[in-house]
Every structure is written in structure tokens, then in C-alpha cells.
Design a protein around this motif. Structure first.
Motif, PDB file in Angstrom:
ATOM      1  N   GLY A 262     -10.490  10.832  -8.835  1.00 52.84           N
ATOM      2  CA  GLY A 262      -9.706  10.490  -7.716  1.00 52.84           C
ATOM      3  C   GLY A 262      -8.663   9.339  -7.844  1.00 52.84           C
ATOM      4  O   GLY A 262      -9.168   8.520  -8.668  1.00 52.84           O
ATOM      5  N   THR A 263      -7.382   9.614  -7.654  1.00 54.58           N
ATOM      6  CA  THR A 263      -6.392   8.563  -7.773  1.00 54.58           C
ATOM      7  C   THR A 263      -6.019   7.935  -6.781  1.00 54.58           C
ATOM      8  O   THR A 263      -4.918   7.094  -6.553  1.00 54.58           O
ATOM      9  N   GLY A 264      -6.191   8.293  -5.256  1.00 54.89           N
ATOM     10  CA  GLY A 264      -5.609   8.126  -3.993  1.00 54.89           C
ATOM     11  C   GLY A 264      -5.356   6.716  -3.861  1.00 54.89           C
ATOM     12  O   GLY A 264      -4.191   6.161  -3.706  1.00 54.89           O
ATOM     13  N   LEU A 265      -6.414   5.806  -3.921  1.00 56.09           N
ATOM     14  CA  LEU A 265      -6.367   4.403  -3.758  1.00 56.09           C
ATOM     15  C   LEU A 265      -5.182   3.890  -4.731  1.00 56.09           C
ATOM     16  O   LEU A 265      -4.488   2.921  -4.168  1.00 56.09           O
ATOM     17  N   PHE A 266      -5.320   4.147  -5.892  1.00 51.05           N
ATOM     18  CA  PHE A 266      -4.533   3.545  -7.053  1.00 51.05           C
ATOM     19  C   PHE A 266      -3.019   3.947  -6.776  1.00 51.05           C
ATOM     20  O   PHE A 266      -2.050   3.101  -7.109  1.00 51.05           O
ATOM     21  N   TRP A 267      -2.579   5.169  -6.234  1.00 50.77           N
ATOM     22  CA  TRP A 267      -1.343   5.094  -5.906  1.00 50.77           C
ATOM     23  C   TRP A 267      -0.904   4.518  -4.872  1.00 50.77           C
ATOM     24  O   TRP A 267       0.353   4.028  -4.746  1.00 50.77           O
ATOM     25  N   ILE A 268      -1.720   4.161  -3.773  1.00 50.68           N
ATOM     26  CA  ILE A 268      -1.424   3.320  -2.740  1.00 50.68           C
ATOM     27  C   ILE A 268      -0.898   1.967  -3.427  1.00 50.68           C
ATOM     28  O   ILE A 268      -0.058   1.311  -3.061  1.00 50.68           O
ATOM     29  N   LEU A 269      -1.948   1.607  -4.148  1.00 53.67           N
ATOM     30  CA  LEU A 269      -1.667   0.180  -4.760  1.00 53.67           C
ATOM     31  C   LEU A 269      -0.500   0.021  -5.609  1.00 53.67           C
ATOM     32  O   LEU A 269       0.187  -0.824  -5.442  1.00 53.67           O
ATOM     33  N   LEU A 270      -0.314   1.357  -6.395  1.00 54.65           N
ATOM     34  CA  LEU A 270       0.819   1.074  -7.211  1.00 54.65           C
ATOM     35  C   LEU A 270       2.160   1.073  -6.534  1.00 54.65           C
ATOM     36  O   LEU A 270       3.150   0.231  -6.581  1.00 54.65           O
ATOM     37  N   ILE A 271       2.201   1.870  -5.314  1.00 52.96           N
ATOM     38  CA  ILE A 271       3.388   2.022  -4.661  1.00 52.96           C
ATOM     39  C   ILE A 271       3.737   0.481  -4.041  1.00 52.96           C
ATOM     40  O   ILE A 271       4.730  -0.141  -4.006  1.00 52.96           O
ATOM     41  N   ILE A 272       2.495   0.037  -3.489  1.00 54.17           N
ATOM     42  CA  ILE A 272       2.627  -1.385  -2.772  1.00 54.17           C
ATOM     43  C   ILE A 272       3.246  -2.483  -3.927  1.00 54.17           C
ATOM     44  O   ILE A 272       4.092  -3.498  -3.507  1.00 54.17           O
ATOM     45  N   PHE A 273       2.584  -2.621  -4.819  1.00 57.00           N
ATOM     46  CA  PHE A 273       2.828  -3.587  -5.958  1.00 57.00           C
ATOM     47  C   PHE A 273       4.230  -3.198  -6.440  1.00 57.00           C
ATOM     48  O   PHE A 273       5.243  -4.205  -6.676  1.00 57.00           O
ATOM     49  N   PHE A 274       4.588  -2.042  -6.839  1.00 56.37           N
ATOM     50  CA  PHE A 274       5.953  -1.545  -7.174  1.00 56.37           C
ATOM     51  C   PHE A 274       7.089  -2.327  -6.331  1.00 56.37           C
ATOM     52  O   PHE A 274       7.866  -2.784  -6.620  1.00 56.37           O
ATOM     53  N   VAL A 275       6.841  -1.646  -4.864  1.00 62.76           N
ATOM     54  CA  VAL A 275       7.824  -2.366  -3.868  1.00 62.76           C
ATOM     55  C   VAL A 275       7.824  -3.856  -4.000  1.00 62.76           C
ATOM     56  O   VAL A 275       8.928  -4.377  -4.042  1.00 62.76           O
ATOM     57  N   GLY A 276       6.763  -4.603  -4.158  1.00 63.20           N
ATOM     58  CA  GLY A 276       6.916  -5.985  -4.138  1.00 63.20           C
ATOM     59  C   GLY A 276       7.297  -6.423  -5.202  1.00 63.20           C
ATOM     60  O   GLY A 276       8.296  -7.418  -5.138  1.00 63.20           O
ATOM     61  N   VAL A 277       6.928  -5.962  -6.428  1.00 59.87           N
ATOM     62  CA  VAL A 277       8.005  -6.453  -7.778  1.00 59.87           C
ATOM     63  C   VAL A 277       9.319  -6.192  -7.608  1.00 59.87           C
ATOM     64  O   VAL A 277      10.136  -7.074  -7.922  1.00 59.87           O
TER      65      VAL A 277
END
Ligand code: HEM
Length: 117
Positions: A92-107
């Protein structure tokens, strides 16, 4: 300005390669995935090197925010890598997608809006 162009180019290429790798994994193309993943890892390194150049040159202007930018950039790369390697294993990758989007938008916010360059 000083290598921000190079930095943006390298992470945009990395994001494109990431999407291509996702498509190749989905289509079951193991050989293609392997090749694209290898090139993607090279672009991770280039993104980190160009980011590190900017960091050492400019961090004294605002060490805390630059530190967060550096960490955020590394986390974005970390999440992309987690997603690809977990997908390859069928996990499963669901959690990592959420984290990716959060970090990406933040960066993106820090890079384009908050930090001076
Ligand atoms: C995929 C990951 C990354 C993305 C999407 C990203 C995105 C960005 C963006 C949008 C900018 C602003 C460029 C400009 O305004 O001209 C920027 C600048 C910068 N990035 Fe990254 N970056 C990433 C990874 C990294 C890494 C790994 C590091 C550190 C090793 C880093 C360090 C920096 C620094 C120091 C700046 C200059 C900030 C400024 O003063 O505007 N970045 N990045």
C-alpha cells in the motif's frame, strides 16, 4: 539567479520521471521501470546537489527557513522513492501519497513564496 534554474530543472525532470515510472510499474513493464528508476535516482542526486549549493550560498539569510526547505526537499524525494519501491512490491502507498503531497506543496510554497530567490 545562482543555480535556481538548474535546481528547478532537475526537480521538474525528477517529477516527470517519477510519473513515467508509475505508469511503467502499472503497465507491468519491469525492464522499463528499472531503467527509468535508475535515471530518476540520478536526478534525485542532481536535485540534492543543486539544492545544497543554494543552501550553502544563501542559508545565512534565514537559517531556520532554509533548514526546513532542505529537509522538506529531502522528504519529497524520500516519499517518491518510498512510493515507487512499495508499488514494485505491491504494498500500500496511500499514506506516502498524502505525505508526498503535503511535503511537495510545503516545499513549493517555501521555494516560490517564502524564500527570497
Ligand atoms: C523534489 C524536491 C524539491 C522541490 C520540488 C524543490 C523546489 C524548489 C523551489 C520551487 C525553489 C524556488 C526556486 C526559485 O524561486 O527560483 C527551490 C529553491 C531552493 N531549494 Fe529546492 N526543491 C527540492 C529539493 C531540494 C533539496 C533536496 C534541497 C537541499 C539539499 C533544496 C534546497 C533549496 C534551496 C536552498 C533553495 C533556495 C531557496 C530560495 O532562497 O528561494 N531543494 N526549491
Amino acid at each position: 539567479m545562482y543555480t535556481t534554474h538548474a535546481h528547478i530543472t532537475t526537480w521538474v525532470v525528477a517529477v516527470i520521471l517519477f510519473v513515467i515510472a508509475l505508469v511503467l510499474i502499472k503497465s507491468g513493464n519491469a525492464k522499463g521501470t528499472k531503467i527509468v528508476h535508475m535515471i530518476l535516482r540520478l536526478f534525485y542526486i542532481l536535485t540534492i546537489v543543486t539544492g545544497a549549493f543554494l543552501f550553502f550560498k544563501f542559508q545565512s539569510a534565514n537559517p531556520a527557513l532554509y533548514g526546513i526547505k532542505l529537509l522538506g526537499g529531502l522528504l519529497v524525494i524520500g516519499m517518491m522513492e518510498m512510493i515507487l519501491s512499495r508499488m514494485k512490491k505491491g504494498k500500500g502507498t496511500g499514506l506516502f501519497w498524502i505525505l508526498l503531497i503535503i511535503f511537495f506543496v510545503g516545499v513549493l510554497y517555501l521555494g516560490f513564496v517564502k524564500l527570497p530567490l
